[in-house]
Design a protein around this motif. Structure first.
Motif, PDB file in Angstrom:
ATOM      1  N   GLY A   1       0.913  -1.332  -0.418  1.00 21.05           N
ATOM      2  CA  GLY A   1       0.045  -0.132  -0.241  1.00 21.05           C
ATOM      3  C   GLY A   1       1.175   1.455  -0.350  1.00 21.05           C
ATOM      4  N   ASN A   2       2.393   1.343   0.480  1.00 15.13           N
ATOM      5  CA  ASN A   2       2.876   2.040   0.220  1.00 15.13           C
ATOM      6  C   ASN A   2       4.555   1.910   0.643  1.00 15.13           C
ATOM      7  N   GLY A   3       5.470   2.609  -0.065  1.00 11.83           N
ATOM      8  CA  GLY A   3       6.742   2.507  -0.331  1.00 11.83           C
ATOM      9  C   GLY A   3       7.529   1.432   1.031  1.00 11.83           C
ATOM     10  N   VAL A   4       6.772   1.966   2.122  1.00  9.12           N
ATOM     11  CA  VAL A   4       7.391   1.263   3.002  1.00  9.12           C
ATOM     12  C   VAL A   4       7.180  -0.142   2.967  1.00  9.12           C
ATOM     13  N   GLU A   5       5.978  -0.265   3.106  1.00  8.28           N
ATOM     14  CA  GLU A   5       5.316  -1.944   3.360  1.00  8.28           C
ATOM     15  C   GLU A   5       6.178  -2.280   2.393  1.00  8.28           C
ATOM     16  N   ALA A   6       5.739  -1.716   0.971  1.00  7.37           N
ATOM     17  CA  ALA A   6       6.420  -2.411  -0.444  1.00  7.37           C
ATOM     18  C   ALA A   6       9.005  -2.897  -0.015  1.00  7.37           C
ATOM     19  N   LEU A   7       9.529  -2.185   0.804  1.00  6.18           N
ATOM     20  CA  LEU A   7      10.446  -2.494   1.430  1.00  6.18           C
ATOM     21  C   LEU A   7      10.574  -3.063   2.099  1.00  6.18           C
ATOM     22  N   GLU A   8       9.632  -3.566   2.969  1.00  4.20           N
ATOM     23  CA  GLU A   8       9.343  -4.678   3.784  1.00  4.20           C
ATOM     24  C   GLU A   8       9.425  -6.034   3.187  1.00  4.20           C
TER      25      GLU A   8
ATOM     26  N   LEU B   1      10.144  -6.303   0.457  1.00 10.00           N
ATOM     27  CA  LEU B   1      11.489  -7.244  -1.333  1.00 10.00           C
ATOM     28  C   LEU B   1      12.168  -7.445  -0.158  1.00 10.00           C
ATOM     29  N   LYS B   2      12.216  -6.721   1.051  1.00 11.68           N
ATOM     30  CA  LYS B   2      13.682  -7.165   1.951  1.00 11.68           C
ATOM     31  C   LYS B   2      13.162  -8.391   2.254  1.00 11.68           C
ATOM     32  N   ALA B   3      12.962  -8.851   2.981  1.00 18.74           N
ATOM     33  CA  ALA B   3      11.529 -10.685   2.540  1.00 18.74           C
ATOM     34  C   ALA B   3      12.166 -10.954   2.045  1.00 18.74           C
ATOM     35  N   SER B   4      11.725 -10.999   0.517  1.00 20.37           N
ATOM     36  CA  SER B   4      11.546 -11.476  -0.737  1.00 20.37           C
ATOM     37  C   SER B   4      11.837 -10.892  -2.287  1.00 20.37           C
ATOM     38  N   PRO B   5      12.387 -10.406  -2.891  1.00 19.63           N
ATOM     39  CA  PRO B   5      13.700  -9.567  -3.860  1.00 19.63           C
ATOM     40  C   PRO B   5      12.232 -10.223  -4.082  1.00 19.63           C
ATOM     41  N   VAL B   6      11.699  -9.368  -5.712  1.00 17.48           N
ATOM     42  CA  VAL B   6      10.735  -9.884  -7.583  1.00 17.48           C
ATOM     43  C   VAL B   6      11.458  -8.981  -7.940  1.00 17.48           C
ATOM     44  N   ASP B   7      10.409 -10.057  -9.503  1.00 13.14           N
ATOM     45  CA  ASP B   7      11.237  -9.518 -10.714  1.00 13.14           C
ATOM     46  C   ASP B   7      10.844  -8.126 -11.616  1.00 13.14           C
ATOM     47  N   ILE B   8       9.235  -8.129 -10.744  1.00 15.42           N
ATOM     48  CA  ILE B   8       9.041  -7.030 -11.335  1.00 15.42           C
ATOM     49  C   ILE B   8       8.526  -5.921 -10.632  1.00 15.42           C
ATOM     50  N   ILE B   9       8.393  -4.876 -10.694  1.00 21.62           N
ATOM     51  CA  ILE B   9       7.741  -4.120  -9.717  1.00 21.62           C
ATOM     52  C   ILE B   9       7.057  -3.067  -9.939  1.00 21.62           C
ATOM     53  N   LEU B  10       5.296  -3.073 -10.066  1.00 19.13           N
ATOM     54  CA  LEU B  10       4.733  -1.951 -11.003  1.00 19.13           C
ATOM     55  C   LEU B  10       4.216  -0.777  -9.558  1.00 19.13           C
ATOM     56  N   CYS B  11       4.975   0.241  -9.666  1.00 20.54           N
ATOM     57  CA  CYS B  11       4.509   1.771  -8.600  1.00 20.54           C
ATOM     58  C   CYS B  11       4.192   2.861  -8.904  1.00 20.54           C
ATOM     59  N   ASP B  12       3.056   2.940  -8.205  1.00 24.40           N
ATOM     60  CA  ASP B  12       2.696   4.213  -7.687  1.00 24.40           C
ATOM     61  C   ASP B  12       3.352   5.250  -7.556  1.00 24.40           C
ATOM     62  N   VAL B  13       3.328   6.299  -8.159  1.00 18.03           N
ATOM     63  CA  VAL B  13       4.146   7.549  -7.445  1.00 18.03           C
ATOM     64  C   VAL B  13       3.700   8.447  -6.620  1.00 18.03           C
ATOM     65  N   ASN B  14       2.666   8.727  -6.366  1.00 22.62           N
ATOM     66  CA  ASN B  14       1.388   9.975  -5.527  1.00 22.62           C
ATOM     67  C   ASN B  14       1.348   8.443  -4.028  1.00 22.62           C
ATOM     68  N   MET B  15       1.968   8.548  -3.204  1.00 23.33           N
ATOM     69  CA  MET B  15       1.302   7.830  -2.086  1.00 23.33           C
ATOM     70  C   MET B  15       1.900   8.360  -0.909  1.00 23.33           C
ATOM     71  N   PRO B  16       1.152   8.051   0.488  1.00 23.58           N
ATOM     72  CA  PRO B  16       1.292   8.345   1.206  1.00 23.58           C
ATOM     73  C   PRO B  16       2.251   7.529   2.166  1.00 23.58           C
ATOM     74  N   GLU B  17       3.234   7.740   3.079  1.00 25.73           N
ATOM     75  CA  GLU B  17       4.297   7.567   3.972  1.00 25.73           C
ATOM     76  C   GLU B  17       5.187   6.961   3.074  1.00 25.73           C
ATOM     77  N   MET B  18       5.401   6.610   2.327  1.00 23.18           N
ATOM     78  CA  MET B  18       7.014   6.878   1.332  1.00 23.18           C
ATOM     79  C   MET B  18       5.916   6.867  -0.817  1.00 23.18           C
ATOM     80  N   ASN B  19       6.572   7.714  -0.951  1.00 19.29           N
ATOM     81  CA  ASN B  19       6.276   7.820  -2.705  1.00 19.29           C
ATOM     82  C   ASN B  19       6.815   7.323  -3.219  1.00 19.29           C
ATOM     83  N   GLY B  20       6.516   7.253  -4.391  1.00 18.56           N
ATOM     84  CA  GLY B  20       6.960   6.003  -5.351  1.00 18.56           C
ATOM     85  C   GLY B  20       8.751   6.202  -6.172  1.00 18.56           C
ATOM     86  N   THR B  21       8.651   7.349  -5.526  1.00 20.28           N
ATOM     87  CA  THR B  21      10.142   8.192  -6.764  1.00 20.28           C
ATOM     88  C   THR B  21      11.458   8.035  -5.159  1.00 20.28           C
TER      89      THR B  21
END
Ligand SMILES: [Mg+2]
Lengths: 162, 123
Positions: free
Chosen positions: B36-43, B45-65
Motif C-alpha cells: 500500500g506504500n513504499g514502506v510496506e513495499a520495502l519490507e 522486498l527485504k523478505a523476498s526480492p521480486v522480478d518486477i515492481i509496478l509502482c504508483d507515484v503519489n502515495m503516503p508514507e513513502m512515495n514512488g520516487t
C-alpha cells in the motif's frame, strides 16, 4: 488565460478516454435539460489544484451510477455487491485520472500541484465552486443508464497572474 | 522462467484494477504481491526480492520516487525492473524517474495492451 471552450473539450475527451479504456463504458455529453438531477444518495469526488492557477475539479453522480462505474472498473458483474470503500476509491481514481489529463492537455495547468482526491457521499450533495471563481459544468451520460455532472472551476484572481 | 510481481499503490481498488489489466494482458506471473506504500513495499522486498515492481507515484508514507531510490540501493534487487504507473505525464517528470532508476513508465488511463507492451521485455 484559460479558454472555456478548450477546457470543455479537454474535459469531455479526457472523461471519454478514461471511461472507454478503463471502465469499458461509453460517455456522451448531454444537454443540461436532459440531465436527471440527483435526489437520492449521491457521491462527490473532488480534487484541488494550486500553483500557477488554483481551483477544483468535481465529479458528482448518483450512488447507483458510482456503483456501476466501480463494478465495471473492477471487472465485477453489475449485480455483484461492491463495497462502499471500493466505490469511493473508484470515483477517486476517476477524478485523479481526469485531472491528470487536464494537466497534461493545457499548458496553463502544467505546473500545478494536484491534491489527493476526496470522495464524500450523502443525500442531496452538490458541488459549489468557491466565491469569485469561474469555470465550466458539463453533464454526461454514462453507458445507457447512468449519468454524472463534471465541474472544473478556477479562481479568477489566480488566472490574472498568468 | 518463473517471474514474480509486486504491485505498489495506496489505493486497494487501483491495485485490483492493475491486477486485472495484467491478467487481461495475457502475461503470467508465478506470484503477485501487493503493497500500500513504499514502506510496506520495502519490507516485502527485504523478505523476498521480486522480478518486477509496478509502482504508483503519489502515495503516503513513502512515495514512488523515494521507493525507486531505496530499491536501487538494495543489492538483492539489482535485477528488479521497476515500471511506474501514474497520471503524471510530463516528460520532465518521467525523465526524472528514469534517472532515479525506474525502468519504464505507464500513464493512467491505461489499457491491458499497455501492460503487455511495457512488461513483456522483462518477462
Ligand atoms: Mg496514489
Amino acid at each position: 488565460m484559460i479558454d472555456q471552450e478548450v477546457s470543455r473539450d479537454v474535459l469531455e475527451h479526457a472523461t471519454r478516454d478514461i471511461f472507454e479504456m478503463m471502465i469499458f463504458m461509453g460517455v456522451e455529453r448531454v444537454d443540461p435539460t436532459e440531465f436527471k438531477h440527483l435526489d437520492g444518495n449521491s457521491l462527490l469526488g473532488t480534487i484541488t489544484f494550486n500553483g500557477g492557477i488554483e481551483g477544483c475539479f468535481g465529479f458528482c453522480c448518483s450512488d447507483a451510477s458510482a456503483k456501476a462505474v466501480a463494478a465495471s472498473m473492477l471487472g465485477l458483474d453489475p449485480d455483484d455487491e461492491v463495497a462502499d470503500q471500493d466505490v469511493n476509491d473508484a470515483i477517486g481514481e476517476v477524478v485523479n485520472m481526469v485531472m491528470g489529463s487536464i494537466k497534461a492537455a493545457q499548458s496553463v495547468f502544467h505546473d500545478v500541484h494536484v491534491s489527493i482526491p476526496t470522495v464524500i457521499r450523502g443525500r442531496g450533495i452538490e458541488y459549489h465552486p468557491g466565491e469569485g471563481s469561474t469555470g465550466i459544468v458539463d453533464h454526461v451520460k454514462i453507458g445507457d443508464d447512468f449519468s454524472a455532472e463534471l465541474s472544473l472551476h478556477w479562481h479568477k484572481h489566480a488566472e490574472k497572474k498568468e | 522462467m518463473s517471474k514474480s510481481l509486486l504491485i505498489v499503490d495506496d489505493s486497494a481498488t487501483m491495485r485490483k484494477i492493475i491486477m486485472r489489466s495484467v491478467r487481461m494482458s495475457g502475461l503470467q506471473f508465478d506470484s503477485t504481491e501487493e503493497a500500500g506504500n513504499g514502506v510496506e513495499a520495502l519490507e516485502k522486498l527485504k523478505a523476498s526480492p521480486v522480478d518486477i515492481i509496478l509502482c504508483d507515484v503519489n502515495m503516503p508514507e513513502m512515495n514512488g520516487t523515494e521507493l525507486v531510490k531505496k530499491v536501487r540501493e538494495m543489492d538483492s534487487c539489482r535485477d528488479t525492473k521497476i515500471v511506474m504507473v501514474s497520471t503524471e505525464s510530463s516528460q520532465e517528470f518521467i525523465d526524472n524517474l528514469l534517472a532515479e532508476g525506474a525502468n519504464d513508465y505507464i500513464t493512467k488511463p491505461f489499457t491491458p495492451d499497455k501492460f503487455r507492451e511495457k512488461l513483456s521485455p522483462f518477462v
